[in-house]
Each structure stands twice: as structure tokens, then as C-alpha cells.
Design an enzyme around this catalytic site. Structure first.
Site, PDB file in Angstrom:
ATOM      1  N   CYS A  84       4.547  -0.263   5.699  1.00 42.20           N
ATOM      2  CA  CYS A  84       4.220   0.205   4.370  1.00 42.20           C
ATOM      3  C   CYS A  84       2.797  -0.203   3.988  1.00 42.20           C
ATOM      4  O   CYS A  84       1.873  -0.026   4.779  1.00 42.20           O
ATOM      5  CB  CYS A  84       5.287  -0.340   3.405  1.00 42.20           C
ATOM      6  SG  CYS A  84       5.339   0.421   1.782  1.00 42.20           S
ATOM      7  N   THR A  85       2.616  -0.745   2.802  1.00 40.42           N
ATOM      8  CA  THR A  85       1.280  -1.085   2.312  1.00 40.42           C
ATOM      9  C   THR A  85       0.719  -2.364   2.922  1.00 40.42           C
ATOM     10  O   THR A  85      -0.399  -2.759   2.587  1.00 40.42           O
ATOM     11  CB  THR A  85       1.279  -1.191   0.776  1.00 40.42           C
ATOM     12  OG1 THR A  85       2.292  -2.118   0.389  1.00 40.42           O
ATOM     13  CG2 THR A  85       1.514   0.167   0.134  1.00 40.42           C
TER      14      THR A  85
END
Length: 173
Positions: A84-85
Site C-alpha cells: 500500500c502506501t
């Protein structure tokens, strides 16, 4: 996922999967879950693979001690992976410079704002560029983890882990 792999190979070789943070104090995750790290970064064993999770990472993007630590881990030859981030933190550390990468679909544009040299792979669930592997959102992180098992062990072992967890998506290598 990776702990299941470690269990499956326990009789063959040592694979240690653990959590780490700046200190051994509990860490509050993005949605309120608290995790107690197994190690503080300063006393962690040498890393072969580092998986940096996503979530609310904005506070880390200018955290020079953390970014320096990540560069140091990379320089030891550890495989740098993110979900993800978490890719944003790697971008801030310069780890994704001139590399293909992906992240959660809602943060794709902000990833290249951090480092315009990144070759953004908008439609890939994960991207393996050799020393760095990034994945899109959480379920894509499962695909990446199975890919890591296949890469670090074998496709057969990844399929065995997949079957054990009843994850229906085939392993991508």
C-alpha cells in the site's frame, strides 16, 4: 502468510518473521489496532527482507532518521518490500528512484509527486524490480507475499501456503 511459510520450512531451514519498530513500545496502526513489536530497530537481527506497511504514512515522509535507517537496510542488500502506501516512504528515502512501482489506487498520483522518476504501474497488483517489490492495497499485499515465497523458496511452496490459507487467487511469479 509469511509466518505460514516459516512454519512450513521449519524442519528444513530457519526463517524468522518478526515485527519491528523504533522501540519495543506498542504501535497504533491506521485503524486503531495496536501491535507490540518483537524488536526495536536498533536491536533487530540482520534483515534479509523488510516489509514496510502502508496506512497513515505521511508522518514518515520527512522523518530523516527513519529514511536514513531504510537506506542503511537497503545498503545491506535486504530485499525492500512495501504494501500500500508504504511505497511512499520508500519513495521519500530515494529507494524507488528510477524504478517501476505501484501503491494503493487512491495514492498513485501522490507517489510520483514524491519522486517523478518512478515508473508508475497503475494496473499492477505488485511490481518486482529486483531489489524492491511494491504492492498495491492490502489484498494485493497477499499476492505479493505469495510471490515472495515463490521467489525466496519455490512456486510449489507458495502454492502450498496459498492452499493452506484457502486463498483462491493463483500464485503469480
Amino acid at each position: 502468510m509469511l509466518t505460514q511459510w516459516a512454519r512450513q520450512v521449519a524442519d528444513e531451514r530457519e526463517v524468522s518473521v518478526f515485527t519491528l519498530a523504533r522501540s519495543a513500545d506498542p504501535v497504533s496502526c491506521a485503524h486503531g489496532l495496536r501491535v507490540i513489536p518483537d524488536h526495536a530497530a536498533e536491536d533487530a537481527p540482520p534483515l534479509d527482507v523488510l516489509l514496510f506497511p502502508g496506512g497513515r504514512v505521511k508522518q514518515f515522509l520527512e522523518d530523516e532518521p527513519l529514511l536514513d535507517w531504510l537506506r542503511g537496510v537497503r545498503d545491506t542488500g535486504a530485499l525492500m518490500t512495501s504494501v500500500c502506501t508504504g511505497a511512499h516512504v520508500y519513495a521519500s528515502a530515494g529507494i524507488l528512484e528510477n524504478r517501476p512501482a505501484t501503491t494503493w489506487f487512491g495514492a498513485l498520483d501522490s507517489l510520483v509527486e514524491i519522486d517523478p522518476t518512478i515508473e508508475l504501474r497503475r494496473d499492477d497488483r505488485f511490481v518486482d524490480s529486483g531489489e524492491v517489490v511494491t504492492s498495491a492495497g492490502v489484498s494485493a499485499g497477499i499476492d505479493m507475499a505469495l510471490h515472495l515465497v515463490a521467489r525466496l523458496d519455490s512456486r510449489e511452496r507458495a502454492e502450498s501456503v496459498r492452499r493452506y490459507l484457502q486463498y483462491e487467487t493463483p500464485v503469480s511469479v
